[in-house]
Scaffold this active site. Structure first.
Site, PDB file in Angstrom:
ATOM      1  N   GLN A  23      -4.343  -1.486   9.831  1.00  0.00           N
ATOM      2  CA  GLN A  23      -4.396  -2.816   9.225  1.00  0.00           C
ATOM      3  C   GLN A  23      -4.981  -3.836  10.212  1.00  0.00           C
ATOM      4  O   GLN A  23      -4.613  -3.867  11.382  1.00  0.00           O
ATOM      5  CB  GLN A  23      -2.974  -3.236   8.787  1.00  0.00           C
ATOM      6  CG  GLN A  23      -2.917  -4.517   7.986  1.00  0.00           C
ATOM      7  CD  GLN A  23      -3.546  -4.417   6.593  1.00  0.00           C
ATOM      8  OE1 GLN A  23      -3.693  -3.335   6.023  1.00  0.00           O
ATOM      9  NE2 GLN A  23      -3.942  -5.553   6.034  1.00  0.00           N
ATOM     10  N   LYS A  83       0.848  -1.201   0.000  1.00  0.00           N
ATOM     11  CA  LYS A  83       0.000   0.000   0.000  1.00  0.00           C
ATOM     12  C   LYS A  83       0.882   1.250   0.000  1.00  0.00           C
ATOM     13  O   LYS A  83       0.651   2.190  -0.768  1.00  0.00           O
ATOM     14  CB  LYS A  83      -0.929  -0.012   1.222  1.00  0.00           C
ATOM     15  CG  LYS A  83      -2.038  -1.069   1.124  1.00  0.00           C
ATOM     16  CD  LYS A  83      -2.840  -1.231   2.412  1.00  0.00           C
ATOM     17  CE  LYS A  83      -3.865  -2.355   2.267  1.00  0.00           C
ATOM     18  NZ  LYS A  83      -4.647  -2.623   3.487  1.00  0.00           N
ATOM     19  N   ASP A 130     -10.671   3.220   4.554  1.00  0.00           N
ATOM     20  CA  ASP A 130     -11.057   1.801   4.496  1.00  0.00           C
ATOM     21  C   ASP A 130     -12.580   1.641   4.482  1.00  0.00           C
ATOM     22  O   ASP A 130     -13.086   0.558   4.171  1.00  0.00           O
ATOM     23  CB  ASP A 130     -10.525   1.063   5.735  1.00  0.00           C
ATOM     24  CG  ASP A 130      -9.298   0.224   5.447  1.00  0.00           C
ATOM     25  OD1 ASP A 130      -9.166  -0.239   4.297  1.00  0.00           O
ATOM     26  OD2 ASP A 130      -8.497   0.016   6.376  1.00  0.00           O
TER      27      ASP A 130
HETATM   28  N1  GUN Z   1      -6.967  -6.713   6.464  1.00  0.00           N
HETATM   29  C1  GUN Z   1      -7.344  -7.412   5.372  1.00  0.00           C
HETATM   30  N2  GUN Z   1      -7.855  -6.582   4.433  1.00  0.00           N
HETATM   31  C2  GUN Z   1      -7.790  -5.336   4.952  1.00  0.00           C
HETATM   32  C3  GUN Z   1      -8.164  -4.063   4.451  1.00  0.00           C
HETATM   33  O1  GUN Z   1      -8.689  -3.895   3.343  1.00  0.00           O
HETATM   34  N3  GUN Z   1      -7.937  -3.009   5.278  1.00  0.00           N
HETATM   35  C4  GUN Z   1      -7.374  -3.163   6.513  1.00  0.00           C
HETATM   36  N4  GUN Z   1      -7.206  -2.069   7.269  1.00  0.00           N
HETATM   37  N5  GUN Z   1      -7.027  -4.333   7.011  1.00  0.00           N
HETATM   38  C5  GUN Z   1      -7.230  -5.416   6.218  1.00  0.00           C
END
Ligand code: GUN
Length: 294
Positions: free
Chosen positions: A96, A52, A119
């Site tokens: 995350q 990311k 998110d």
């Molecule tokens: N863990 C798995 N997928 C995601 C996501 O799209 N965002 C976040 N913050 N954690 C995740």
């Protein structure tokens, strides 16, 4: 069979975003700034967050990675989130998931400022999504919608079966596919670990979205001819013959299911890269909204 090429489409989206960022720079404007918080040392989470942040560089965003130890307390994490909420330089941020057991994930999600919640996990944004209001749509479901749209996949009146009810993928996906418009207007069945006759339900699906995390769960015998198959699973399977010590497996037996499907996503190179592209898109949107609200 046509491959839903998430790698290709995500690169197109990143190119589109990079053009927008270049225009911002030309106008002397501040570029979007994404922060990502990770707690602990989970290998997969570290890889995702690393991708990311790297993608931010590629499109010209600013990025900040905040790595906290696995022993971080809930209060320490909440304080860090408040700091990011108050930091005017940060347009959007993510925490995350999953988080270590000493931290209450719901409290964390509620603490994120909804205007910076790229998110789309805050209940306010999740509620807006369910009510067709403009908001941040969670990146993985958003990426799947974008793939369906860019490949012109018909969804109206189709029976979509979503496998898995996680808050990150299955639940929002089931809402989005049933919304008015396109991609949407589907008749949706949300299946999960307690669903009876799951194989029979899946066999009636025009569109299957599998977010289960069980390698090779979806077999060709379970799939109708010409079904659209979206594989969200990405499990690390130990394999000593690989340099990394594992290989990535989706939920779908790709080799056999691809012979029956009309469209199918590969793993890797399907939904995964789309998630990152849509997070960037949400961050661009957060920047635009932030600017308007000054
Ligand atoms: N863990 C798995 N997928 C995601 C996501 O799209 N965002 C976040 N913050 N954690 C995740």
């Amino acid at each position: 069979m046509e491959l839903l090429d998430g790698k290709k489409i995500s690169n197109q989206i990143k190119d589109e975003i990079a053009i927008e960022v270049a225009k911002m720079k030309e106008r002397g404007e501040k570029v979007p700034h994404l922060a990502a918080v990770i707690v602990g040392n989970d290998g997969a989470s570290l890889t995702y967050v690393g991708s990311k942040v790297k993608s931010c560089e590629r499109v010209g965003f600013e990025s900040t990675l905040i790595q906290l130890p696995a022993t971080t307390s809930e209060v320490e994490l909440l304080n860090k989130i408040e700091e990011l909420n108050d930091n005017d330089d940060i347009d959007g941020f993510i925490v995350q998931l999953p988080l270590p057991p000493q931290i209450d994930t719901q409290k964390v999600l509620l603490t994120v400022n909804p205007d910076k919640d790229v998110d789309g996990f805050h209940p306010m944004n999740f509620g807006k999504m369910a009510l067709d209001m403009s908001t941040f749509i969670p990146a993985t479901p958003f990426g799947i919608l974008e793939l369906l749209e860019r490949y012109n996949v018909e969804t109206q009146g189709k029976h979509t079966v979503v496998i898995g009810r996680s808050h990150i993928v299955g639940r929002p996906m089931s809402i989005l596919m049933g919304r008015k418009g396109w991609p949407g207007n589907s008749t949706v069945t949300l299946t999960h670990s307690r669903t009876k006759n799951i194989t029979q339900i899946i066999s009636q699906a025009d569109i299957i979205i599998s977010a289960l995390g069980i390698p090779n769960f979806l077999k060709a015998e379970m799939v109708k001819d010409d079904a659209v198959v979206i594989d969200v699973g990405i499990t690390r399977v130990p394999d000593e013959t690989k340099k990394r010590g594992y290989y990535l497996a989706g939920d779908v037996d790709f080799e056999n299911v691809s012979k029956k499907a009309s469209f199918i996503t590969p793993v890797p190179g399907g939904v995964g890269p789309m998630t990152i592209a849509m997070l960037l898109k949400n961050t661009l949107l957060a920047r635009e909204r932030h600017k308007e609200n000054r």
